[in-house]
Scaffold this motif. Structure first.
Motif, PDB file in Angstrom:
ATOM      1  N   ASN A  91       0.818  -1.213   0.000  1.00 32.41           N
ATOM      2  CA  ASN A  91       0.000   0.000   0.000  1.00 32.41           C
ATOM      3  C   ASN A  91       0.857   1.271   0.000  1.00 32.41           C
ATOM      4  O   ASN A  91       0.566   2.230   0.724  1.00 32.41           O
ATOM      5  CB  ASN A  91      -0.981  -0.011   1.179  1.00 32.41           C
ATOM      6  N   LEU A  92       1.906   1.261  -0.781  1.00 28.15           N
ATOM      7  CA  LEU A  92       2.780   2.413  -0.918  1.00 28.15           C
ATOM      8  C   LEU A  92       2.652   2.977  -2.326  1.00 28.15           C
ATOM      9  O   LEU A  92       2.313   2.257  -3.267  1.00 28.15           O
ATOM     10  CB  LEU A  92       4.237   2.022  -0.644  1.00 28.15           C
ATOM     11  N   LEU A  93       2.932   4.256  -2.462  1.00 23.36           N
ATOM     12  CA  LEU A  93       2.828   4.932  -3.749  1.00 23.36           C
ATOM     13  C   LEU A  93       4.213   5.304  -4.277  1.00 23.36           C
ATOM     14  O   LEU A  93       5.131   5.580  -3.501  1.00 23.36           O
ATOM     15  CB  LEU A  93       1.980   6.193  -3.607  1.00 23.36           C
ATOM     16  N   ILE A  94       4.321   5.347  -5.595  1.00 24.23           N
ATOM     17  CA  ILE A  94       5.579   5.701  -6.255  1.00 24.23           C
ATOM     18  C   ILE A  94       5.380   7.008  -7.014  1.00 24.23           C
ATOM     19  O   ILE A  94       4.427   7.140  -7.783  1.00 24.23           O
ATOM     20  CB  ILE A  94       5.994   4.627  -7.282  1.00 24.23           C
ATOM     21  N   CYS A  95       6.274   7.936  -6.801  1.00 28.73           N
ATOM     22  CA  CYS A  95       6.300   9.167  -7.599  1.00 28.73           C
ATOM     23  C   CYS A  95       7.623   9.161  -8.359  1.00 28.73           C
ATOM     24  O   CYS A  95       8.693   9.264  -7.747  1.00 28.73           O
ATOM     25  CB  CYS A  95       6.212  10.393  -6.706  1.00 28.73           C
ATOM     26  N   PRO A  96       7.567   9.021  -9.690  1.00 27.91           N
ATOM     27  CA  PRO A  96       8.817   8.981 -10.452  1.00 27.91           C
ATOM     28  C   PRO A  96       9.330  10.374 -10.800  1.00 27.91           C
ATOM     29  O   PRO A  96       8.553  11.306 -10.979  1.00 27.91           O
ATOM     30  CB  PRO A  96       8.428   8.220 -11.725  1.00 27.91           C
ATOM     31  N   LYS A  97      10.653  10.477 -10.867  1.00 33.39           N
ATOM     32  CA  LYS A  97      11.349  11.693 -11.306  1.00 33.39           C
ATOM     33  C   LYS A  97      10.822  12.946 -10.618  1.00 33.39           C
ATOM     34  O   LYS A  97      10.299  13.858 -11.249  1.00 33.39           O
ATOM     35  CB  LYS A  97      11.287  11.827 -12.820  1.00 33.39           C
ATOM     36  N   VAL A  98      11.003  13.004  -9.326  1.00 32.07           N
ATOM     37  CA  VAL A  98      10.539  14.142  -8.537  1.00 32.07           C
ATOM     38  C   VAL A  98      11.683  15.135  -8.388  1.00 32.07           C
ATOM     39  O   VAL A  98      12.776  14.784  -7.931  1.00 32.07           O
ATOM     40  CB  VAL A  98      10.036  13.694  -7.146  1.00 32.07           C
TER      41      VAL A  98
ATOM     42  N   HIS B  52      16.700  15.841  -9.820  1.00 32.93           N
ATOM     43  CA  HIS B  52      15.547  15.036  -9.437  1.00 32.93           C
ATOM     44  C   HIS B  52      16.009  13.733  -8.784  1.00 32.93           C
ATOM     45  O   HIS B  52      17.164  13.354  -8.888  1.00 32.93           O
ATOM     46  CB  HIS B  52      14.653  14.737 -10.655  1.00 32.93           C
ATOM     47  N   ILE B  53      15.068  13.103  -8.116  1.00 33.05           N
ATOM     48  CA  ILE B  53      15.282  11.775  -7.545  1.00 33.05           C
ATOM     49  C   ILE B  53      14.490  10.820  -8.430  1.00 33.05           C
ATOM     50  O   ILE B  53      13.338  11.091  -8.782  1.00 33.05           O
ATOM     51  CB  ILE B  53      14.797  11.717  -6.075  1.00 33.05           C
ATOM     52  N   ASP B  54      15.087   9.684  -8.777  1.00 30.36           N
ATOM     53  CA  ASP B  54      14.438   8.764  -9.720  1.00 30.36           C
ATOM     54  C   ASP B  54      13.049   8.351  -9.249  1.00 30.36           C
ATOM     55  O   ASP B  54      12.083   8.407 -10.012  1.00 30.36           O
ATOM     56  CB  ASP B  54      15.314   7.531  -9.963  1.00 30.36           C
ATOM     57  N   PHE B  55      12.938   7.930  -7.978  1.00 28.32           N
ATOM     58  CA  PHE B  55      11.643   7.499  -7.446  1.00 28.32           C
ATOM     59  C   PHE B  55      11.540   7.923  -5.990  1.00 28.32           C
ATOM     60  O   PHE B  55      12.461   7.691  -5.211  1.00 28.32           O
ATOM     61  CB  PHE B  55      11.483   5.976  -7.522  1.00 28.32           C
ATOM     62  N   MET B  56      10.407   8.524  -5.633  1.00 30.40           N
ATOM     63  CA  MET B  56      10.107   8.806  -4.235  1.00 30.40           C
ATOM     64  C   MET B  56       8.999   7.848  -3.815  1.00 30.40           C
ATOM     65  O   MET B  56       8.029   7.648  -4.555  1.00 30.40           O
ATOM     66  CB  MET B  56       9.640  10.254  -4.047  1.00 30.40           C
ATOM     67  N   ILE B  57       9.153   7.256  -2.656  1.00 32.77           N
ATOM     68  CA  ILE B  57       8.152   6.331  -2.125  1.00 32.77           C
ATOM     69  C   ILE B  57       7.380   7.065  -1.032  1.00 32.77           C
ATOM     70  O   ILE B  57       7.977   7.683  -0.137  1.00 32.77           O
ATOM     71  CB  ILE B  57       8.813   5.051  -1.547  1.00 32.77           C
TER      72      ILE B  57
ATOM     73  N   LEU C  87      14.641   6.639  -4.008  1.00 35.66           N
ATOM     74  CA  LEU C  87      15.404   5.562  -4.639  1.00 35.66           C
ATOM     75  C   LEU C  87      16.099   6.122  -5.868  1.00 35.66           C
ATOM     76  O   LEU C  87      15.466   6.803  -6.676  1.00 35.66           O
ATOM     77  CB  LEU C  87      14.488   4.406  -5.081  1.00 35.66           C
ATOM     78  N   GLU C  88      17.369   5.835  -5.983  1.00 36.86           N
ATOM     79  CA  GLU C  88      18.161   6.253  -7.135  1.00 36.86           C
ATOM     80  C   GLU C  88      18.715   5.017  -7.818  1.00 36.86           C
ATOM     81  O   GLU C  88      19.283   4.144  -7.167  1.00 36.86           O
ATOM     82  CB  GLU C  88      19.340   7.128  -6.688  1.00 36.86           C
ATOM     83  N   LEU C  89      18.543   4.944  -9.125  1.00 32.10           N
ATOM     84  CA  LEU C  89      19.148   3.866  -9.903  1.00 32.10           C
ATOM     85  C   LEU C  89      20.556   4.280 -10.286  1.00 32.10           C
ATOM     86  O   LEU C  89      20.750   5.348 -10.865  1.00 32.10           O
ATOM     87  CB  LEU C  89      18.328   3.606 -11.174  1.00 32.10           C
ATOM     88  N   ASP C  90      21.501   3.469  -9.954  1.00 29.81           N
ATOM     89  CA  ASP C  90      22.904   3.782 -10.254  1.00 29.81           C
ATOM     90  C   ASP C  90      23.419   2.834 -11.329  1.00 29.81           C
ATOM     91  O   ASP C  90      23.635   1.651 -11.080  1.00 29.81           O
ATOM     92  CB  ASP C  90      23.769   3.652  -8.992  1.00 29.81           C
TER      93      ASP C  90
ATOM     94  N   LEU D 132      17.811   7.550   1.465  1.00 30.59           N
ATOM     95  CA  LEU D 132      17.955   7.523   0.010  1.00 30.59           C
ATOM     96  C   LEU D 132      18.650   6.208  -0.308  1.00 30.59           C
ATOM     97  O   LEU D 132      19.801   5.991   0.075  1.00 30.59           O
ATOM     98  CB  LEU D 132      18.790   8.703  -0.493  1.00 30.59           C
ATOM     99  N   PHE D 133      17.921   5.330  -0.963  1.00 24.24           N
ATOM    100  CA  PHE D 133      18.462   4.024  -1.304  1.00 24.24           C
ATOM    101  C   PHE D 133      19.024   4.059  -2.718  1.00 24.24           C
ATOM    102  O   PHE D 133      18.396   4.589  -3.625  1.00 24.24           O
ATOM    103  CB  PHE D 133      17.372   2.946  -1.205  1.00 24.24           C
ATOM    104  N   ARG D 134      20.204   3.493  -2.872  1.00 25.79           N
ATOM    105  CA  ARG D 134      20.847   3.413  -4.188  1.00 25.79           C
ATOM    106  C   ARG D 134      20.732   1.971  -4.667  1.00 25.79           C
ATOM    107  O   ARG D 134      21.069   1.037  -3.954  1.00 25.79           O
ATOM    108  CB  ARG D 134      22.288   3.859  -4.095  1.00 25.79           C
TER     109      ARG D 134
END
Length: 183
Positions: free
Chosen positions: A70-77, A102-107, A118-121, A148-150
């Motif tokens: 039950n979590l939401l994803i906001c991409p490229k914030v 920006h951050i790739d994904f905010m939860i 979350l950042e994709l490296d 911030l998870f990589r």
């Protein structure tokens, strides 16, 4: 003697004119920009995908995990969309560091309260400039007390990486819920 006074006056008038032209009323500048926008006849834009192929592949795994919890994803914030500059004396300087990043994904939880980034490296994060930006983002997230998870971009490892990250995020969400309930 009179020529010195005239020279000084000319210099003062030049400085004032320069200042007014370059630092004058910002609302007028914004107004001028809006006028020029309304006069456009040429729009050199085309639609593109919001996520790269790598980001989309990761998103699909992340979406499943977030839906289960039950979590939401906001991409490229944009960082400026979730951060405020606290140094009022240097607001433009510090805003400049975050306004185009920006951050790739905010939860977020179901009320859109931010839980983690979350950042994709991928390989591009190995160069000096990218490493400097990554370090900046890490320090900002530490400052605002948010994880911030990589994530390594190897698709076969998304599942195991996200399992570990989700456990952390779920704990953060529970902690936030408990904190809110005590208020």
């Amino acid at each position: 003697m009179n020529w010195i006074i005239l020279l000084i006056l000319a210099i003062i008038v030049s400085i004032i004119a320069y200042y007014v032209m370059n630092h004058g009323d910002k609302s007028n500048s914004s107004e001028q920009n809006n006028k020029s926008i309304n006069q456009l006849t040429y729009y050199p834009y085309e639609k593109k995908m919001l996520l790269t192929k790598t980001e989309y592949a990761f998103y699909m795994v992340l979406k499943r995990k977030c839906d289960e919890n039950n979590l939401l994803i906001c991409p490229k914030v944009r960082m400026e969309d979730f951060l405020n500059v606290t140094d009022r004396n240097n607001i433009l300087k510090f805003r400049g560091y975050i306004k185009s990043r920006h951050i790739d994904f905010m939860i977020c939880d179901d009320k859109l309260r931010l839980l983690a980034g979350l950042e994709l490296d991928d390989r591009s994060h190995q160069n000096k400039n990218a490493a400097d930006v990554d370090n900046f983002k890490n320090k900002v997230f530490e400052t605002v007390n948010m994880p911030l998870f990589r994530v390594n971009t190897s698709p076969e490892s998304y599942e195991s990486q996200l399992d570990s990250i989700m456990k952390n995020i779920i704990n953060i969400n529970r902690s936030n819920a408990n904190h809110m309930a005590k208020r």
